[in-house]
Each structure stands twice: as structure tokens, then as C-alpha cells.
Design an enzyme around this catalytic site. Sequence first.
Site, mmCIF file in Angstrom:
data_model
loop_
_atom_site.group_PDB
_atom_site.id
_atom_site.type_symbol
_atom_site.label_atom_id
_atom_site.label_comp_id
_atom_site.label_asym_id
_atom_site.label_seq_id
_atom_site.Cartn_x
_atom_site.Cartn_y
_atom_site.Cartn_z
ATOM 1 N N SER A 2 0.810 -1.216 0.000
ATOM 2 C CA SER A 2 0.000 0.000 0.000
ATOM 3 C C SER A 2 0.843 1.265 0.000
ATOM 4 O O SER A 2 0.319 2.354 -0.191
ATOM 5 C CB SER A 2 -0.923 0.013 1.224
ATOM 6 O OG SER A 2 -0.156 -0.005 2.421
ATOM 7 N N HIS A 39 -2.453 -3.220 -5.879
ATOM 8 C CA HIS A 39 -2.887 -2.815 -4.540
ATOM 9 C C HIS A 39 -4.390 -2.956 -4.390
ATOM 10 O O HIS A 39 -5.163 -2.180 -4.951
ATOM 11 C CB HIS A 39 -2.449 -1.373 -4.270
ATOM 12 C CG HIS A 39 -2.866 -0.876 -2.918
ATOM 13 N ND1 HIS A 39 -3.169 0.442 -2.654
ATOM 14 C CD2 HIS A 39 -3.046 -1.531 -1.738
ATOM 15 C CE1 HIS A 39 -3.498 0.572 -1.394
ATOM 16 N NE2 HIS A 39 -3.441 -0.610 -0.821
ATOM 17 N N GLU A 97 -5.387 -0.558 -7.470
ATOM 18 C CA GLU A 97 -4.382 0.343 -8.038
ATOM 19 C C GLU A 97 -3.310 -0.520 -8.714
ATOM 20 O O GLU A 97 -2.658 -1.342 -8.052
ATOM 21 C CB GLU A 97 -3.747 1.202 -6.948
ATOM 22 C CG GLU A 97 -4.687 2.229 -6.354
ATOM 23 C CD GLU A 97 -4.021 3.070 -5.269
ATOM 24 O OE1 GLU A 97 -4.276 4.280 -5.222
ATOM 25 O OE2 GLU A 97 -3.246 2.507 -4.455
ATOM 26 N N ASN A 103 -3.859 6.791 -1.006
ATOM 27 C CA ASN A 103 -3.220 7.191 0.248
ATOM 28 C C ASN A 103 -2.549 8.555 0.153
ATOM 29 O O ASN A 103 -2.309 9.199 1.181
ATOM 30 C CB ASN A 103 -2.208 6.137 0.701
ATOM 31 C CG ASN A 103 -2.879 4.969 1.387
ATOM 32 O OD1 ASN A 103 -3.925 5.116 2.014
ATOM 33 N ND2 ASN A 103 -2.291 3.789 1.274
#
Length: 517
Positions: free
Chosen positions: A125, A146, A158, A196
Amino acid sequence: MSDALNLQDAPILVIGAGIMGAGIAQVAAQSGHRVMLFDARKGAGAQAKDKVATTLQGLAAKGRMTSEAARETVARVVPVASLAEVREAGVAIEAIVENLEVKRSLLRELEAGMDERCVLASNTSSISITALANGLAHPGRLVGMHFFNPVPLMKLVEVVSGLHTDPAVAHAIFDLAKRWGKVPVHARSTPGFIVNRIARPFYAETLALLNERAGEPSVIDACMRGAGFRMGPCELMDLIGHDTNFAVTQSVYDANFGDKRYSPSLVQRELVEGGWLGRKSGRGFYRYDAGSGPEIASADVSTAALPSATRIVLHGDGVAVERWASALSAAGRGFERASRPTWCGLEADGGQLRLTDGRPAALIAVRENARELALFDLPAATGGGAQGTALAWTASATASVEWQQKTAAWLAAAGWTPQRVVDTPGLVVARTIAMLINEACDAVLQGVCDPEAADAAMKLGVNYPQGPFEWLANWDACEVVRVLDHLDNHYRGERYRVSLDLRRRAWEQEGRSTRSR
């Protein structure tokens, strides 16, 4: 690697039988793949298979799949005791501990033992795919894949390309994720990837407000839920765990060489140091061991009365202005429209209720000689919010008690539950959404993703009501820049600097507006 790499029927190896690994194994098996599940801990693969079986049996009991399909899916998951047994895998997905060296060691072991055409995928991540590939004999076959937790339910994947990643590999994994029923998005390997990274301001702006004691967690959460978010930032941080959230923020901050936009919060560090980690510890911003929680009641505003006023002038347009116009018309009350408005909101007998532009009320009151002044927050990004949703407001120190009371009444008459906060730049929702837009624009500027991927990632990865570029389209690039510039002028730091991509969009919008006159 071939330009037409086909992984549609490839056997899948999943390394790591924890929550993420078991979820990936389930999704792959449900899509018809034979899945080999390996974990260094003895018996972990079999335990994960049993959990998958229990999950699928539950789905069958609810009629969401047949019992036969559940049995066939489980049969395709095969725990293996050694990586020596898995050479025929076409894709190897690692979902082990988030540690660079541990992952690197595993990937080198896989490369040595697998067929040279096997694609290596990391479910990391936050760790750089470029860094993970460094030292591999064939770094082009490594790609990020991800997933989001829980894997079977969350649609986003992702697909992260590092410096060495072969484009054919990234496209093949993209297609594979689509076959698995996911919505893949391409991302370049930069700190935080898409979700993120872009999500940092959602937490950071609330933590900054709490550091300034601008409002209570329950009030801030209510205002953000009023803007369409499923959870407020404080309750979401409590759910994630403050240790985890703080660690991700620290990681992104360090990876960006201390860029102040990603600075960790003293407020959150204290929670971590004190063991108030959120739900898992029984206490974070809220207590979870005594039946209390983050909810704040919405008021019944369906019968809220319009305040008395001799002269009412509506300035500009937007959700709030049109709500007041409708309410006034329905009540048979007269009002005027400002001919050349320089702000958005309502004026009643000299008192002004303005949409925030990123400046504190105190500054506007002094600079524009507006003693009876109050500000309200950006209404919900998806149309203004349902009746009774929370909306932040504040007033200048020069505003009379009477105007402050009328401000709350005007907001209630427009259908919101007014939530007063301290006079702080950008209030709650406006500054947060402006920063989310800004971060997304910077990600696009740096080639991390395209606008469509950013929107899809934020809606599917963290359940935002809209993507950042959808917010931008529904707001106004010039207004977003104005809010950020005012925040930057107030705080005098790097944090609120405007992305060049966003500023260009504002310049282009301004140019179109000038040409149309």
C-alpha cells in the site's frame, strides 16, 4: 515480456494467508483460477481456506451464489507448504508484511524459482515498486497490484508501475483485475500512490482544526457527513486506528523529503503515545467502551421560520442562495438580487452572511468594514445535502448577538442544522475539499494518474461522495484557488501552496470568462 501478455487463465500464487491474502485468493478462485496459497506460518494456508469456505457458504445461504459454485470455488484454492511446489504459476501476488527488505527477499526468491514469464505483483500500500524491483534480474515483470480491504467487497485495484515495470505487464494485470470484477486504475509508483496520497488532507485538515481548537470532533464529523462523506474524519481515523493512520502519514511525509503538506499531527501523535488508538483500544476521539459514539443529532428544520428583515438582498448564486430564494418566494417575502455581486450569500438589513472564501471573518470585517458579518461553509458537494444535515458557520467578533442568532436561523430556514465553529480560515468542508482537489491536481501534474483514475480511486477506494475532479467541475477553479491562496496567506507556509495544474485550470477558466464578455 510479450506485448500481448494473457493472464486470463493463469494459475495464481498468493503469498501471505492473512486477511488480504485470503481475500485475494477468494476473488481469484471465484473468477475461475486455480489458486495456490502459501504462508510461511505452518497451517496458515489451510486456515485461510477454511475462512474462505465459511464466507462462501454464507453467501450461498443468502442466495448470492449457488452451493455448487461455492464448493467449486473453495476446491480451486490449494494451500501449499513450499514455494518449490508453485513453479507453474502465471502470476505471483505477495501480500506479506509491509517491510521493504522482507518483500525484496521474497521477490528474489520467487524470481529464482518461478518461470521467467511469471508476473510478480505486490499488494503493498505504500512501498515503492521501483525500490522493490531493484536487484531483480528481470525487474520489468514486477508491478503493484494494490487491493483494498475487504478485498471481496472493495472494487478498486491500483495497478502501480515502477521505473522498470514493463507496460505490457501493467496492462495485463489491469485486464486481469477487470476480469475479477474490479475497477483497476493505473498509477505511477510515487509515495502513497493515488488513494493514500490524495486522501491525506481529509485527515490533515481536521487534525489542524482540532489543533487550533476550532471545533469538537463530533461537530467536524457531522459537517463532513453533511457534505456527503459516509464517515467523518475523526470517526474514520478511530476506525482505521491512529497508530496505522499516523504511520501512513509519517511514511508519506518522509518519502516526500519532509514536504509540509504531509506533516503529521501533534494531536494524533499524542493519541498514539497515550494508547488512544480508536475502536481497537476502546478510545480515540470517542469512547467505545461505554456506548458513546460520534453521532450528533440533526435538528428538525422542516418548519424553521425565516427571520424578520426589512430589506433582503441575495448575492451571487449557488445552493444556499437558491434555497433562500425558494423559501422567501414560498413565504411571499420580497427580496432583491445584487446586480454585481462580489461575494455569495445573503444580506438582511445590513447584516451579511457570506460563503467562506478562505479568509477569517475577523479579517473580512476589518478590511471591508462589515461589522455584522457571519460566514457559512461550503454546502454539500452533491447538491447541498438533505434536510437537517450539519453546516458549519462562524461570526466576526464585531457581530452582534442578534445577528449571530439570525445567522443560525437563516441557515436553518435553508434546511441545514447550523454548527458553530471558531472563526477559522476556510471553516471545515471548504478547506478540506479545496485541499483534496489541490492534491489530486498535483498528482495529475506529476503523472501519478489521470483525472478519471483519481476520481474512480477516491470514490471506490475510500467511498468519497465525489471524485476531486468532479468536485472541481461542480465548484469553480478560480474559487478553489482563492480559498487556497487565502489559507496560504493566513498560515504562511508550504502547506497550502496551489498546484500549478490547478492554477492553470483557474487561468484557463478566467480566460474563457473574459472572452465571453
